[in-house]
Design an enzyme around this catalytic site. Structure first.
Site, PDB file in Angstrom:
ATOM      1  N   LYS A 185       0.921  -1.265   0.036  1.00  0.00           N
ATOM      2  CA  LYS A 185      -0.097  -0.108  -0.162  1.00  0.00           C
ATOM      3  C   LYS A 185       0.799   1.131   0.038  1.00  0.00           C
ATOM      4  O   LYS A 185       0.475   2.252  -0.524  1.00  0.00           O
ATOM      5  CB  LYS A 185      -0.941   0.038   1.335  1.00  0.00           C
TER       6      LYS A 185
ATOM      7  N   ARG B 232      -9.360   0.762   9.381  1.00  0.00           N
ATOM      8  CA  ARG B 232      -8.666  -0.589   9.688  1.00  0.00           C
ATOM      9  C   ARG B 232      -9.713  -1.340  10.428  1.00  0.00           C
ATOM     10  O   ARG B 232      -9.664  -2.680  10.994  1.00  0.00           O
ATOM     11  CB  ARG B 232      -7.500  -0.368  10.615  1.00  0.00           C
TER      12      ARG B 232
ATOM     13  N   ARG C 188      11.883  -5.976   3.720  1.00  0.00           N
ATOM     14  CA  ARG C 188      11.595  -4.529   3.924  1.00  0.00           C
ATOM     15  C   ARG C 188      12.656  -4.063   5.075  1.00  0.00           C
ATOM     16  O   ARG C 188      13.288  -2.902   4.749  1.00  0.00           O
ATOM     17  CB  ARG C 188      10.190  -4.185   4.259  1.00  0.00           C
TER      18      ARG C 188
ATOM     19  N   ARG D 214      11.736  -0.119  10.980  1.00  0.00           N
ATOM     20  CA  ARG D 214      10.446  -0.337  11.952  1.00  0.00           C
ATOM     21  C   ARG D 214      10.439  -1.462  13.145  1.00  0.00           C
ATOM     22  O   ARG D 214      10.741  -2.388  12.867  1.00  0.00           O
ATOM     23  CB  ARG D 214       9.391  -0.242  11.049  1.00  0.00           C
TER      24      ARG D 214
ATOM     25  N   ARG E 264       0.370  -8.490  13.867  1.00  0.00           N
ATOM     26  CA  ARG E 264      -0.308  -7.391  13.097  1.00  0.00           C
ATOM     27  C   ARG E 264      -1.170  -8.066  12.064  1.00  0.00           C
ATOM     28  O   ARG E 264      -2.455  -7.617  11.526  1.00  0.00           O
ATOM     29  CB  ARG E 264       0.976  -6.616  12.133  1.00  0.00           C
TER      30      ARG E 264
HETATM   31  P1  AMP Z   1       1.298   0.706   9.399  1.00  0.00           P
HETATM   32  O1  AMP Z   1       2.192   1.826   9.036  1.00  0.00           O
HETATM   33  O2  AMP Z   1       0.051   1.163   8.515  1.00  0.00           O
HETATM   34  O3  AMP Z   1       1.342  -0.656   9.230  1.00  0.00           O
HETATM   35  O4  AMP Z   1       0.662   0.951  10.970  1.00  0.00           O
HETATM   36  C1  AMP Z   1       1.557   0.616  11.888  1.00  0.00           C
HETATM   37  C2  AMP Z   1       0.652   0.400  12.885  1.00  0.00           C
HETATM   38  O5  AMP Z   1       0.226   1.758  13.727  1.00  0.00           O
HETATM   39  C3  AMP Z   1      -0.141  -0.425  13.368  1.00  0.00           C
HETATM   40  O6  AMP Z   1       0.226  -1.683  13.579  1.00  0.00           O
HETATM   41  C4  AMP Z   1      -1.109   0.038  14.346  1.00  0.00           C
HETATM   42  O7  AMP Z   1      -0.493  -0.425  15.762  1.00  0.00           O
HETATM   43  C5  AMP Z   1      -1.202   1.341  14.105  1.00  0.00           C
HETATM   44  N1  AMP Z   1      -2.287   1.771  13.241  1.00  0.00           N
HETATM   45  C6  AMP Z   1      -2.009   2.386  11.979  1.00  0.00           C
HETATM   46  N2  AMP Z   1      -3.085   2.792  11.398  1.00  0.00           N
HETATM   47  C7  AMP Z   1      -3.926   2.610  12.406  1.00  0.00           C
HETATM   48  C8  AMP Z   1      -5.474   2.612  12.402  1.00  0.00           C
HETATM   49  N3  AMP Z   1      -6.348   2.876  11.294  1.00  0.00           N
HETATM   50  N4  AMP Z   1      -6.436   2.050  13.352  1.00  0.00           N
HETATM   51  C9  AMP Z   1      -5.632   1.361  14.359  1.00  0.00           C
HETATM   52  N5  AMP Z   1      -4.286   1.329  14.438  1.00  0.00           N
HETATM   53  C10 AMP Z   1      -3.654   1.831  13.520  1.00  0.00           C
END
Ligand code: AMP
Length: 193
Positions: free
Chosen positions: A13, A88, A127, A139, A150
Protein backbone atom coordinates in the site's frame (compact mmCIF):
# COMPACT_ATOMS: atom_id res chain seq x y z
CA UNK A 1 -9.13 12.31 -6.27
CA UNK A 2 -9.91 10.42 -3.09
CA UNK A 3 -8.83 6.85 -2.79
CA UNK A 4 -8.51 4.11 -0.17
CA UNK A 5 -5.88 1.39 -0.41
CA UNK A 6 -6.75 -1.72 1.56
CA UNK A 7 -4.72 -4.84 2.21
CA UNK A 8 -2.72 -6.49 4.98
CA UNK A 9 0.55 -5.05 6.26
CA UNK A 10 3.26 -5.66 3.68
CA UNK A 11 0.80 -5.75 0.75
CA UNK A 12 2.47 -2.76 -0.93
CA UNK A 13 0.00 0.00 0.00
CA UNK A 14 2.74 2.45 0.97
CA UNK A 15 4.75 1.81 -2.20
CA UNK A 16 1.74 2.40 -4.44
CA UNK A 17 0.57 5.40 -2.43
CA UNK A 18 3.96 7.10 -2.82
CA UNK A 19 3.76 6.68 -6.60
CA UNK A 20 0.17 7.94 -6.80
CA UNK A 21 1.07 11.01 -4.76
CA UNK A 22 3.68 11.98 -7.37
CA UNK A 23 1.44 11.18 -10.29
CA UNK A 24 -1.71 12.95 -9.11
CA UNK A 25 -0.39 15.65 -6.80
CA UNK A 26 -2.49 14.43 -3.91
CA UNK A 27 -1.44 13.67 -0.33
CA UNK A 28 -0.85 10.29 1.25
CA UNK A 29 -2.58 9.99 4.59
CA UNK A 30 -0.97 7.08 6.37
CA UNK A 31 -2.24 6.74 9.93
CA UNK A 32 0.81 4.53 10.62
CA UNK A 33 3.19 7.33 9.53
CA UNK A 34 1.23 9.91 11.50
CA UNK A 35 1.24 7.73 14.61
CA UNK A 36 4.99 7.04 14.26
CA UNK A 37 5.57 10.80 14.03
CA UNK A 38 3.46 11.30 17.17
CA UNK A 39 5.48 8.61 18.97
CA UNK A 40 8.77 10.21 17.86
CA UNK A 41 7.58 13.66 18.98
CA UNK A 42 6.37 12.29 22.32
CA UNK A 43 2.90 13.86 21.97
CA UNK A 44 0.09 12.63 24.26
CA UNK A 45 -1.30 10.55 21.36
CA UNK A 46 2.17 9.16 20.70
CA UNK A 47 2.59 8.19 24.33
CA UNK A 48 -0.74 6.40 24.27
CA UNK A 49 -0.06 4.63 20.97
CA UNK A 50 3.58 3.57 21.43
CA UNK A 51 3.19 0.28 23.31
CA UNK A 52 0.25 -1.00 21.30
CA UNK A 53 2.06 -0.22 18.02
CA UNK A 54 5.21 -1.97 19.17
CA UNK A 55 3.20 -5.05 20.07
CA UNK A 56 1.46 -5.13 16.68
CA UNK A 57 -2.04 -4.34 18.00
CA UNK A 58 -4.44 -1.65 16.82
CA UNK A 59 -4.57 1.85 18.24
CA UNK A 60 -8.07 2.85 19.39
CA UNK A 61 -10.68 3.88 16.83
CA UNK A 62 -11.20 7.11 18.73
CA UNK A 63 -7.56 8.18 18.30
CA UNK A 64 -7.20 7.34 14.63
CA UNK A 65 -10.61 8.74 13.66
CA UNK A 66 -9.66 11.99 15.41
CA UNK A 67 -6.36 12.11 13.50
CA UNK A 68 -8.07 11.57 10.13
CA UNK A 69 -10.90 14.01 10.86
CA UNK A 70 -8.36 16.79 11.50
CA UNK A 71 -6.05 15.79 8.66
CA UNK A 72 -8.61 15.69 5.83
CA UNK A 73 -9.62 19.24 6.67
CA UNK A 74 -6.13 20.65 6.15
CA UNK A 75 -5.61 22.71 2.98
CA UNK A 76 -3.25 20.26 1.27
CA UNK A 77 -5.88 17.52 1.46
CA UNK A 78 -8.43 19.56 -0.48
CA UNK A 79 -7.03 18.43 -3.84
CA UNK A 80 -7.44 14.82 -2.83
CA UNK A 81 -5.86 12.10 -0.75
CA UNK A 82 -4.94 8.45 -0.54
CA UNK A 83 -5.79 6.73 2.70
CA UNK A 84 -3.16 4.12 3.50
CA UNK A 85 -3.72 2.05 6.64
CA UNK A 86 -7.10 3.63 7.40
CA UNK A 87 -9.86 2.51 7.83
CA UNK A 88 -8.72 -0.59 9.70
CA UNK A 89 -12.01 -1.45 11.39
CA UNK A 90 -15.65 -1.25 10.30
CA UNK A 91 -16.17 1.45 12.96
CA UNK A 92 -13.44 3.52 11.28
CA UNK A 93 -15.03 2.95 7.86
CA UNK A 94 -18.41 4.09 9.19
CA UNK A 95 -16.84 7.16 10.79
CA UNK A 96 -15.07 8.01 7.53
CA UNK A 97 -18.33 7.68 5.62
CA UNK A 98 -19.90 10.18 8.04
CA UNK A 99 -16.96 12.60 7.78
CA UNK A 100 -16.96 12.54 3.99
CA UNK A 101 -20.70 12.98 3.62
CA UNK A 102 -20.58 15.91 6.05
CA UNK A 103 -18.00 17.56 3.81
CA UNK A 104 -19.93 16.59 0.66
CA UNK A 105 -17.00 14.48 -0.55
CA UNK A 106 -17.04 11.18 -2.41
CA UNK A 107 -14.48 8.41 -2.81
CA UNK A 108 -13.28 7.76 -6.36
CA UNK A 109 -12.13 4.23 -5.59
CA UNK A 110 -11.47 1.70 -2.88
CA UNK A 111 -8.77 -0.72 -3.96
CA UNK A 112 -7.82 -3.89 -2.16
CA UNK A 113 -4.35 -5.29 -2.81
CA UNK A 114 -4.96 -8.99 -2.42
CA UNK A 115 -1.92 -10.98 -1.39
CA UNK A 116 -0.84 -14.46 -0.39
CA UNK A 117 -0.43 -14.02 3.36
CA UNK A 118 2.10 -16.86 3.58
CA UNK A 119 4.52 -14.72 1.52
CA UNK A 120 4.18 -11.60 3.65
CA UNK A 121 6.65 -12.50 6.39
CA UNK A 122 9.38 -12.79 3.70
CA UNK A 123 8.38 -9.36 2.36
CA UNK A 124 8.58 -7.77 5.77
CA UNK A 125 11.99 -9.33 6.49
CA UNK A 126 13.17 -7.91 3.15
CA UNK A 127 11.69 -4.48 3.94
CA UNK A 128 13.62 -4.40 7.22
CA UNK A 129 16.86 -5.55 5.49
CA UNK A 130 16.44 -2.96 2.69
CA UNK A 131 15.87 -0.17 5.21
CA UNK A 132 18.95 -1.20 7.16
CA UNK A 133 21.10 -1.42 4.00
CA UNK A 134 19.92 2.09 3.01
CA UNK A 135 20.89 3.42 6.44
CA UNK A 136 17.23 4.13 7.25
CA UNK A 137 15.64 3.31 10.59
CA UNK A 138 14.08 -0.14 10.77
CA UNK A 139 10.52 -0.20 12.04
CA UNK A 140 10.31 -2.01 15.37
CA UNK A 141 7.17 -3.77 14.22
CA UNK A 142 8.86 -5.10 11.05
CA UNK A 143 9.97 -8.06 13.08
CA UNK A 144 8.67 -11.55 12.16
CA UNK A 145 7.06 -12.19 15.55
CA UNK A 146 5.37 -8.77 15.84
CA UNK A 147 4.37 -9.08 12.22
CA UNK A 148 2.33 -12.20 13.02
CA UNK A 149 0.38 -10.16 15.58
CA UNK A 150 -0.19 -7.41 12.99
CA UNK A 151 -1.47 -9.97 10.51
CA UNK A 152 -3.75 -11.48 13.16
CA UNK A 153 -5.13 -7.98 13.89
CA UNK A 154 -5.74 -7.55 10.17
CA UNK A 155 -7.61 -10.84 9.88
CA UNK A 156 -9.62 -10.22 13.04
CA UNK A 157 -10.56 -6.54 12.61
CA UNK A 158 -9.61 -5.22 9.19
CA UNK A 159 -10.65 -8.02 6.83
CA UNK A 160 -14.30 -6.98 7.43
CA UNK A 161 -13.62 -3.53 5.94
CA UNK A 162 -13.33 -5.03 2.44
CA UNK A 163 -16.91 -6.40 2.34
CA UNK A 164 -18.10 -3.09 3.84
CA UNK A 165 -17.02 -1.35 0.62
CA UNK A 166 -17.99 -4.33 -1.52
CA UNK A 167 -21.57 -3.99 -0.29
CA UNK A 168 -21.50 -0.34 -1.39
CA UNK A 169 -20.28 -1.28 -4.87
CA UNK A 170 -17.10 0.74 -4.35
CA UNK A 171 -14.54 -2.04 -4.15
CA UNK A 172 -12.00 -3.17 -6.75
CA UNK A 173 -9.67 -6.06 -5.96
CA UNK A 174 -6.18 -6.13 -7.51
CA UNK A 175 -3.61 -8.92 -7.36
CA UNK A 176 -0.97 -7.49 -5.02
CA UNK A 177 1.41 -10.38 -5.73
CA UNK A 178 2.14 -9.01 -9.22
CA UNK A 179 5.36 -7.03 -9.71
CA UNK A 180 5.15 -3.43 -8.44
CA UNK A 181 4.82 -1.98 -11.97
CA UNK A 182 2.00 -4.35 -12.88
CA UNK A 183 0.12 -3.46 -9.68
CA UNK A 184 0.66 0.21 -10.54
CA UNK A 185 -0.78 -0.31 -14.03
CA UNK A 186 -3.79 -2.13 -12.63
CA UNK A 187 -4.45 0.71 -10.18
CA UNK A 188 -4.09 3.29 -12.97
CA UNK A 189 -6.62 1.37 -15.06
CA UNK A 190 -9.14 1.45 -12.19
CA UNK A 191 -8.63 5.19 -11.70
CA UNK A 192 -8.93 5.87 -15.43
CA UNK A 193 -12.10 3.78 -15.70
P1 AMP B 1 1.10 0.77 9.37
O1 AMP B 1 2.26 1.67 9.11
O2 AMP B 1 -0.11 1.14 8.58
O3 AMP B 1 1.47 -0.70 9.23
O4 AMP B 1 0.69 0.99 10.90
C1 AMP B 1 1.58 0.71 11.95
C2 AMP B 1 0.82 0.53 13.26
O5 AMP B 1 0.14 1.73 13.59
C3 AMP B 1 -0.26 -0.54 13.23
O6 AMP B 1 0.26 -1.83 13.48
C4 AMP B 1 -1.18 -0.06 14.35
O7 AMP B 1 -0.64 -0.33 15.63
C5 AMP B 1 -1.14 1.44 14.16
N1 AMP B 1 -2.19 1.92 13.22
C6 AMP B 1 -1.99 2.52 12.01
N2 AMP B 1 -3.16 2.84 11.42
C7 AMP B 1 -4.13 2.43 12.28
C8 AMP B 1 -5.55 2.44 12.24
N3 AMP B 1 -6.22 2.95 11.18
N4 AMP B 1 -6.22 1.91 13.29
C9 AMP B 1 -5.58 1.40 14.36
N5 AMP B 1 -4.24 1.33 14.46
C10 AMP B 1 -3.51 1.84 13.44
Amino acid sequence: MRLILLGPPGAGKGTQATRLVEKHGIVQLSTGDMLRAAVAAGTPIGLQAKAVMESGGLVSDEIVIGIIRDRIQEPDAKKGFILDGFPRTVAQAEALEGLLSKEGLKLNAVIELKVDQTKLVDRIVKRAADAQAAGQPVRKDDDPEVFKTRLAAYNRDTAAVTPFYGARGQLTVIDGMLPIDAVAQAIDAVLAG
